[in-house]
Design an enzyme around this catalytic site. Structure first.
Site, PDB file in Angstrom:
ATOM      1  N   HIS A  13      -0.386  -5.038  -4.496  1.00 22.13           N
ATOM      2  CA  HIS A  13       0.896  -5.615  -4.037  1.00 22.13           C
ATOM      3  C   HIS A  13       0.720  -6.130  -2.605  1.00 22.13           C
ATOM      4  CE1 HIS A  13       5.536  -5.419  -3.886  1.00 22.13           C
ATOM      5  NE2 HIS A  13       5.136  -6.021  -2.769  1.00 22.13           N
ATOM      6  N   HIS A  15       1.682  -9.636   0.276  1.00 25.23           N
ATOM      7  CA  HIS A  15       2.336 -10.913   0.586  1.00 25.23           C
ATOM      8  C   HIS A  15       1.387 -11.721   1.469  1.00 25.23           C
ATOM      9  CE1 HIS A  15       6.326  -9.543  -0.833  1.00 25.23           C
ATOM     10  NE2 HIS A  15       5.842  -8.370  -0.503  1.00 25.23           N
ATOM     11  N   LYS A  99       7.354 -10.579 -11.456  1.00 23.28           N
ATOM     12  CA  LYS A  99       8.055  -9.723 -10.503  1.00 23.28           C
ATOM     13  C   LYS A  99       9.560  -9.876 -10.643  1.00 23.28           C
ATOM     14  CE  LYS A  99       8.447  -7.100  -6.780  1.00 23.28           C
ATOM     15  NZ  LYS A  99       8.080  -7.416  -5.396  1.00 23.28           N
ATOM     16  N   HIS A 136      10.911  -4.661  -7.924  1.00 19.78           N
ATOM     17  CA  HIS A 136      11.458  -4.201  -6.637  1.00 19.78           C
ATOM     18  C   HIS A 136      12.688  -3.376  -7.003  1.00 19.78           C
ATOM     19  CE1 HIS A 136      12.242  -4.551  -2.204  1.00 19.78           C
ATOM     20  NE2 HIS A 136      13.366  -4.011  -2.660  1.00 19.78           N
ATOM     21  N   HIS A 174       6.064  -0.220  -4.544  1.00 19.34           N
ATOM     22  CA  HIS A 174       6.278   0.421  -3.232  1.00 19.34           C
ATOM     23  C   HIS A 174       7.332   1.527  -3.284  1.00 19.34           C
ATOM     24  CE1 HIS A 174       9.348  -2.666  -3.349  1.00 19.34           C
ATOM     25  NE2 HIS A 174       8.548  -3.625  -2.946  1.00 19.34           N
ATOM     26  N   ASP A 247       1.912  -3.690   0.170  1.00 16.76           N
ATOM     27  CA  ASP A 247       3.148  -4.410   0.516  1.00 16.76           C
ATOM     28  C   ASP A 247       3.059  -5.001   1.918  1.00 16.76           C
ATOM     29  OD1 ASP A 247       5.616  -5.533   0.039  1.00 16.76           O
ATOM     30  OD2 ASP A 247       6.735  -3.771   0.686  1.00 16.76           O
TER      31      ASP A 247
HETATM   32  C1  NCD Z   1       8.622  -8.058   1.938  1.00 16.18           C
HETATM   33  C2  NCD Z   1       8.445  -9.453   2.495  1.00 16.18           C
HETATM   34  O1  NCD Z   1       8.513  -9.621   3.705  1.00 16.18           O
HETATM   35  O2  NCD Z   1       8.188 -10.363   1.721  1.00 16.18           O
HETATM   36  N1  NCD Z   1       9.297  -7.236   2.903  1.00 16.18           N
HETATM   37  C3  NCD Z   1       9.359  -5.882   2.910  1.00 16.18           C
HETATM   38  O3  NCD Z   1      10.135  -5.296   3.694  1.00 16.18           O
HETATM   39  N2  NCD Z   1       8.596  -5.163   2.115  1.00 16.18           N
HETATM   40  C4  NCD Z   1       9.343  -8.151   0.662  1.00 16.18           C
HETATM   41  C5  NCD Z   1       9.376  -6.881  -0.112  1.00 16.18           C
HETATM   42  O4  NCD Z   1       8.368  -6.489  -0.718  1.00 16.18           O
HETATM   43  O5  NCD Z   1      10.434  -6.233  -0.137  1.00 16.18           O
HETATM   44 ZN    ZN Z   2       6.532  -6.623  -1.345  1.00 17.49          ZN
END
Ligand code: NCD
Ligand code: ZN
Length: 344
Positions: A13, A15, A99, A136, A174, A247
């Site tokens: 996971h 970003h 997702k 999520h 998460h 995450d």
């Molecule tokens: C994540 C993001 O910034 O894309 N932010 C976070 O607080 N984890 C999105 C997410 O996974 O909730």
């Molecule tokens: Zn995330």
């Protein structure tokens, strides 16, 4: 133990964002991991196989020379997702998972699903095709306390999804609560969870005692220490339902350190060493390889990586900042020292 070797881990996971962020985020993912499940919450979101294929190309364009890493792409489910497109995307090897963001739950989730019943035909197609559903797991109702959003989601929605689709593979992403850890542990092989390094290392006191620390603000939000302990117990239990997902989310310093700071912790660069530090403190370094390198591939039915990494009990200083596309990115615990480091 002062040194351990592991099968090269994966991050289930992360970003990476897009454009100028990719040069940095791809290099950091490739530092420790062989594969990363790439979240689709871009603006606009990655909602179709064609968009996922194009995003994958943009990511691969930034692959550092000699890197041993590959992105695994996901689709962002909306009220209007076309089941045929996502099944075709999985058959072509473009789409690894989909997702589910409840609308408004987190960063860039405005196009998320407004009512889970609307995607039941999509979930049915995913079950049939063996495509994992990544969730999520937070409700967004204004009357639900932010610290209770995950536990209420499990009761109101997750139990119904899991019961309605008995063969659907589900990852609760998460996780942050004892309730989530208990639900996943008792729900059988086809329900799993990722756990971040920061939810293992911190609880809400770290974010709020002595001043508000915006770099610890993420969603789902850090909970009480008893929940942190339940997550440590789950991650170090050896239970194959739990695996590594950082995450990690890159946000500019100006968006984090402000009157209304955004949600997301950037840990991609040092997450593996954070996990090693937590497992060491729990006297469970012997369980790290299962959590980081074996349980994820087993759940996703992908091969285990064939190369290895070595971690040593040596201080690792986390950089104070990174330059990201003309902006500044401050990682979690910038300038602090971890007790373990990856041998490069
Ligand atoms: C994540 C993001 O910034 O894309 N932010 C976070 O607080 N984890 C999105 C997410 O996974 O909730
Ligand atoms: Zn995330």
């Amino acid at each position: 133990m002062n040194s351990i070797r592991l099968t090269r881990p994966d991050d289930w996971h992360t970003h990476l964002r897009d454009g100028a962020a990719l040069e940095l985020t791809v290099a950091h993912a490739a530092r420790s991991f062989a594969r990363s499940i790439v979240m689709p919450n871009l603006v606009p979101p990655v909602t179709t196989t064609a968009l996922a294929a194009a995003y994958r190309e943009r990511i691969l364009h930034h692959l550092p020379q000699g890197a041993d890493w590959a992105p695994l792409m996901t689709l962002y489910l909306t009220d209007n997702t076309d089941p045929e497109d996502l099944v075709a995307g999985a058959e072509q090897g473009v789409v690894t998972a989909c997702k589910l963001y409840p609308a408004g739950a987190t960063t860039n989730s405005d196009s998320g699903v407004t009512d889970i019943d609307k995607i039941f035909p999509v979930l049915s197609a995913m079950q049939q095709a063996g495509i994992p559903l990544l969730i999520h797991g937070e409700v967004t109702d204004a009357d639900i306390d932010i610290f209770d959003r995950e536990a209420v989601f499990i009761e109101r929605h997750l139990k119904r999804i899991v019961e309605s689709f008995p063969d659907l593979k589900v990852v609760l992403e998460h996780i942050t609560t004892r309730q989530a850890a208990e639900f996943v542990a008792s729900a059988g092989d086809r329900v799993a969870a990722t756990i971040t390094a920061h939810h293992l290392m911190y609880n809400r006191n770290h974010m709020l005692v002595g001043g508000i620390r915006p770099h610890y603000y993420c969603l789902p939000i850090l909970k009480r220490n008893e929940h942190q302990q339940a997550l440590i117990d789950a991650a170090t239990s050896g239970d194959a339902s739990f695996f590594l997902g950082t995450d990690s989310a890159p946000h500019n310093q100006s968006a984090k350190e402000t009157a209304c700071g955004c949600a997301g912790c950037y840990t991609a660069w040092q997450a593996l060493e954070m996990y090693a530090t937590v497992f060491d403190q729990a006297n469970a370094l012997d369980k790290l390889e299962a959590f980081a390198s074996l349980n994820g591939p087993a759940f996703y039915q992908l091969p285990v990586n064939t190369t290895q990494v070595e971690l040593q009990r040596q201080p690792l200083e986390i950089p104070t900042s990174f330059a990201m596309g003309g902006e500044t990115l401050v990682p979690l615990d910038a300038g602090e020292t971890l007790g373990w480091s990856l041998v490069q």
